[in-house]
Design a protein around this motif. Structure first.
Motif, PDB file in Angstrom:
ATOM      1  N   LYS A   6     -28.459  13.055  11.576  1.00 10.94           N
ATOM      2  CA  LYS A   6     -29.593  12.335  10.965  1.00 10.94           C
ATOM      3  C   LYS A   6     -30.923  12.953  11.387  1.00 10.94           C
ATOM      4  O   LYS A   6     -31.047  13.477  12.495  1.00 10.94           O
ATOM      5  CB  LYS A   6     -29.586  10.867  11.409  1.00 10.94           C
ATOM      6  CG  LYS A   6     -28.422  10.046  10.856  1.00 10.94           C
ATOM      7  CD  LYS A   6     -28.468   8.622  11.410  1.00 10.94           C
ATOM      8  CE  LYS A   6     -27.327   7.786  10.876  1.00 10.94           C
ATOM      9  NZ  LYS A   6     -27.432   7.473   9.433  1.00 10.94           N
ATOM     10  N   PHE A   7     -31.896  12.854  10.516  1.00 11.86           N
ATOM     11  CA  PHE A   7     -33.259  13.310  10.825  1.00 11.86           C
ATOM     12  C   PHE A   7     -34.232  12.186  10.510  1.00 11.86           C
ATOM     13  O   PHE A   7     -34.037  11.451   9.543  1.00 11.86           O
ATOM     14  CB  PHE A   7     -33.613  14.536   9.977  1.00 11.86           C
ATOM     15  CG  PHE A   7     -32.644  15.671  10.172  1.00 11.86           C
ATOM     16  CD1 PHE A   7     -32.772  16.531  11.245  1.00 11.86           C
ATOM     17  CD2 PHE A   7     -31.592  15.854   9.278  1.00 11.86           C
ATOM     18  CE1 PHE A   7     -31.862  17.556  11.433  1.00 11.86           C
ATOM     19  CE2 PHE A   7     -30.679  16.882   9.461  1.00 11.86           C
ATOM     20  CZ  PHE A   7     -30.813  17.740  10.539  1.00 11.86           C
ATOM     21  N   PHE A   8     -35.294  12.084  11.300  1.00 11.38           N
ATOM     22  CA  PHE A   8     -36.269  11.010  11.089  1.00 11.38           C
ATOM     23  C   PHE A   8     -37.696  11.533  10.975  1.00 11.38           C
ATOM     24  O   PHE A   8     -38.016  12.607  11.465  1.00 11.38           O
ATOM     25  CB  PHE A   8     -36.195   9.982  12.228  1.00 11.38           C
ATOM     26  CG  PHE A   8     -34.933   9.168  12.193  1.00 11.38           C
ATOM     27  CD1 PHE A   8     -34.833   8.048  11.376  1.00 11.38           C
ATOM     28  CD2 PHE A   8     -33.823   9.547  12.937  1.00 11.38           C
ATOM     29  CE1 PHE A   8     -33.658   7.313  11.319  1.00 11.38           C
ATOM     30  CE2 PHE A   8     -32.649   8.809  12.886  1.00 11.38           C
ATOM     31  CZ  PHE A   8     -32.558   7.692  12.071  1.00 11.38           C
ATOM     32  N   ALA A  50     -30.630  12.335  19.933  1.00 10.30           N
ATOM     33  CA  ALA A  50     -29.823  11.201  20.380  1.00 10.30           C
ATOM     34  C   ALA A  50     -28.389  11.402  19.916  1.00 10.30           C
ATOM     35  O   ALA A  50     -28.141  11.892  18.812  1.00 10.30           O
ATOM     36  CB  ALA A  50     -30.370   9.905  19.814  1.00 10.30           C
ATOM     37  N   ASN A  52     -25.040   9.136  19.316  1.00  9.20           N
ATOM     38  CA  ASN A  52     -24.620   7.729  19.187  1.00  9.20           C
ATOM     39  C   ASN A  52     -25.710   6.763  19.650  1.00  9.20           C
ATOM     40  O   ASN A  52     -25.456   5.822  20.406  1.00  9.20           O
ATOM     41  CB  ASN A  52     -23.310   7.478  19.942  1.00  9.20           C
ATOM     42  CG  ASN A  52     -22.189   8.301  19.361  1.00  9.20           C
ATOM     43  OD1 ASN A  52     -22.170   8.595  18.155  1.00  9.20           O
ATOM     44  ND2 ASN A  52     -21.249   8.706  20.202  1.00  9.20           N
ATOM     45  N   LYS A  53     -26.958   7.060  19.210  1.00 14.99           N
ATOM     46  CA  LYS A  53     -28.114   6.184  19.461  1.00 14.99           C
ATOM     47  C   LYS A  53     -28.516   6.074  20.928  1.00 14.99           C
ATOM     48  O   LYS A  53     -29.159   5.104  21.338  1.00 14.99           O
ATOM     49  CB  LYS A  53     -27.871   4.790  18.855  1.00 14.99           C
ATOM     50  CG  LYS A  53     -27.563   4.834  17.353  1.00 14.99           C
ATOM     51  CD  LYS A  53     -27.527   3.461  16.738  1.00 14.99           C
ATOM     52  CE  LYS A  53     -27.420   3.496  15.230  1.00 14.99           C
ATOM     53  NZ  LYS A  53     -26.058   3.732  14.712  1.00 14.99           N
ATOM     54  N   GLU A  54     -28.142   7.113  21.728  1.00 13.36           N
ATOM     55  CA  GLU A  54     -28.630   7.233  23.109  1.00 13.36           C
ATOM     56  C   GLU A  54     -29.319   8.586  23.221  1.00 13.36           C
ATOM     57  O   GLU A  54     -28.770   9.595  22.782  1.00 13.36           O
ATOM     58  CB  GLU A  54     -27.458   7.232  24.117  1.00 13.36           C
ATOM     59  CG  GLU A  54     -26.681   5.961  24.228  1.00 13.36           C
ATOM     60  CD  GLU A  54     -27.233   5.014  25.287  1.00 13.36           C
ATOM     61  OE1 GLU A  54     -28.242   5.352  25.941  1.00 13.36           O
ATOM     62  OE2 GLU A  54     -26.634   3.936  25.440  1.00 13.36           O
ATOM     63  N   TYR A  55     -30.505   8.614  23.862  1.00 12.28           N
ATOM     64  CA  TYR A  55     -31.179   9.898  24.061  1.00 12.28           C
ATOM     65  C   TYR A  55     -30.235  10.899  24.718  1.00 12.28           C
ATOM     66  O   TYR A  55     -29.442  10.536  25.592  1.00 12.28           O
ATOM     67  CB  TYR A  55     -32.408   9.728  24.954  1.00 12.28           C
ATOM     68  CG  TYR A  55     -33.630   9.222  24.215  1.00 12.28           C
ATOM     69  CD1 TYR A  55     -34.361  10.064  23.381  1.00 12.28           C
ATOM     70  CD2 TYR A  55     -34.059   7.903  24.360  1.00 12.28           C
ATOM     71  CE1 TYR A  55     -35.480   9.605  22.703  1.00 12.28           C
ATOM     72  CE2 TYR A  55     -35.177   7.433  23.689  1.00 12.28           C
ATOM     73  CZ  TYR A  55     -35.886   8.291  22.857  1.00 12.28           C
ATOM     74  OH  TYR A  55     -36.988   7.839  22.179  1.00 12.28           O
ATOM     75  N   GLU A  67     -22.500  10.368  16.006  1.00 10.06           N
ATOM     76  CA  GLU A  67     -23.712  10.400  15.185  1.00 10.06           C
ATOM     77  C   GLU A  67     -24.786  11.107  16.012  1.00 10.06           C
ATOM     78  O   GLU A  67     -25.075  10.686  17.129  1.00 10.06           O
ATOM     79  CB  GLU A  67     -24.143   8.960  14.870  1.00 10.06           C
ATOM     80  CG  GLU A  67     -25.443   8.846  14.115  1.00 10.06           C
ATOM     81  CD  GLU A  67     -25.779   7.373  13.809  1.00 10.06           C
ATOM     82  OE1 GLU A  67     -24.979   6.724  13.101  1.00 10.06           O
ATOM     83  OE2 GLU A  67     -26.821   6.895  14.287  1.00 10.06           O
ATOM     84  N   ALA A  69     -28.744  12.527  16.137  1.00 12.61           N
ATOM     85  CA  ALA A  69     -30.036  12.414  15.454  1.00 12.61           C
ATOM     86  C   ALA A  69     -31.066  13.340  16.092  1.00 12.61           C
ATOM     87  O   ALA A  69     -31.089  13.531  17.303  1.00 12.61           O
ATOM     88  CB  ALA A  69     -30.521  10.970  15.513  1.00 12.61           C
ATOM     89  N   PHE A  71     -35.329  13.985  16.022  1.00 15.30           N
ATOM     90  CA  PHE A  71     -36.600  13.379  15.566  1.00 15.30           C
ATOM     91  C   PHE A  71     -37.790  13.823  16.403  1.00 15.30           C
ATOM     92  O   PHE A  71     -37.623  14.261  17.546  1.00 15.30           O
ATOM     93  CB  PHE A  71     -36.487  11.858  15.533  1.00 15.30           C
ATOM     94  CG  PHE A  71     -35.869  11.209  16.748  1.00 15.30           C
ATOM     95  CD1 PHE A  71     -36.625  11.013  17.897  1.00 15.30           C
ATOM     96  CD2 PHE A  71     -34.540  10.782  16.736  1.00 15.30           C
ATOM     97  CE1 PHE A  71     -36.064  10.384  19.008  1.00 15.30           C
ATOM     98  CE2 PHE A  71     -33.963  10.165  17.854  1.00 15.30           C
ATOM     99  CZ  PHE A  71     -34.729   9.966  18.994  1.00 15.30           C
ATOM    100  N   VAL A  74     -41.954   9.946  19.584  1.00 18.43           N
ATOM    101  CA  VAL A  74     -42.111   8.609  19.001  1.00 18.43           C
ATOM    102  C   VAL A  74     -43.566   8.154  19.100  1.00 18.43           C
ATOM    103  O   VAL A  74     -44.289   8.555  20.009  1.00 18.43           O
ATOM    104  CB  VAL A  74     -41.164   7.600  19.686  1.00 18.43           C
ATOM    105  CG1 VAL A  74     -39.727   8.073  19.561  1.00 18.43           C
ATOM    106  CG2 VAL A  74     -41.535   7.367  21.147  1.00 18.43           C
TER     107      VAL A  74
END
Lengths: 77, 139, 139, 77
Positions: A6-8, A50, A52-55, A67, A69, A71, A74
């Protein structure tokens, strides 16, 4: 194995995609996934990751079904 | 402990009033509340609106972790974080953070910790719609 | 800048809502608000009520001076201090302090300064009505 | 000269008065006023003083018409 990438934010707009599924038979890290998705372009030092939604760091190992990501820094709050 | 990521405009003071009314555990126990409210400023005509993007799932998870850390690290009774996402207009509230405690030091320190870690670690990104185009806010 | 010493019960969040609505100068200018609310805790049955005495004239003067000092020392837009006097019941708000600023550091620091100087310098005294008599709170 | 002397909180209750008018022909300080009002009892070190609603020290001079207040450490907020 199959990884959901994923990219944000501004990075999502630069890449032109928010979500990519990649397949690989090699053992993977965040850095290797970036290289594969971005045609070996260098990973900019300010980009955050990240798993699995952990840095995570560049060298973090990635497993089948993870997963991953990428980005920019922030800017909430 | 409450965490809310919302695309709806909210008034922070009404949220605080409602939260305190509903959390019976705070009644009589709380001696100190420190809050922080962040608002979108009106930069004249340069910035028309702002858009707030987040990473669904990861953002909630991190706000939860920050709140749990605050509750472990300081002698506090409860915490509240509300953060806007989506399109937002000048003057509107972006974020509300609050910490309830027996004493003021813990309330202030926990509140400061929550907003500081939120700003440095929670995956939110701001995009401004300017008169001459769209620009992502950079750190 | 508003200072209010009142013998009436007040809800801090309603006061903040009203203050912000009325101070047009804050609209769009303010990016950060830090607030502190101090409440009388309910110590079971030991403390029944509290009485807050002050030095009329001197208290107002000092709260005014603290607010002016904060406005000079930090880059803040406005301040609000409300303090109860007279008879007060457990769970009721004793003090509300708030600082409006462009940025969060100034808001937090000014808010902290206001409550700290109020507690150490403003002439208020608390007297508790206990089950077994009346006792002045000592520092 | 005439001085308005005030006491607050627990000190007011100990003294048994909230307000005393004193007259004097001498030059006065906070400490001298305390001595005159309290029959030369020593001024407790924790007691605070104000002249015309400004914090003052024991040695602060007091003028005709001034308001002098004595009170215990403050406990507001």
């Amino acid at each position: 194995m199959s990884i959901d990438v994923k990219f944000f934010a501004s990075l999502r707009e630069q890449i032109g995609k928010s979500d990519i599924q990649i397949e690989s038979t090699d053992s993977l890290t965040c850095a290797k996934i970036w290289a594969q998705v971005c045609n070996n372009a260098p990973l900019p030092s300010h980009i955050l990751m990240a798993v699995n939604k952990e840095y995570a760091v560049q060298s973090a190992p990635v497993q089948d079904g993870d997963e991953v990501a990428f980005f920019p820094p922030v800017t909430g709050g | 402990m409450k965490i809310d990521i919302t695309s709806n405009k909210f008034n922070p003071w009404i949220q605080l009033q409602t939260f305190e009314k509903n959390i019976i555990a705070l009644h009589g126990k709380c001696g100190a509340v420190a809050t922080f409210v962040g608002t979108m400023r009106d930069e004249g005509n340069t910035v028309q609106t702002m858009f707030l993007e987040h990473y669904p799932g990861m953002t909630e998870k991190y706000l939860q972790t920050f709140s749990e850390t605050a509750l472990q690290r300081w002698d506090i009774l409860d915490t509240l974080i509300i953060h806007r996402v989506g399109e937002i207009q000048p003057g509107e509230t972006i974020v509300l953070v609050a910490a309830w405690a027996k004493h003021r030091d813990s309330a202030f320190e926990a509140c400061r910790f929550l907003i500081d870690t939120l700003k440095s670690r929670a995956p939110f990104w701001k995009r401004e719609t300017l008169n001459d185009g769209i620009k992502w806010v950079e750190k």
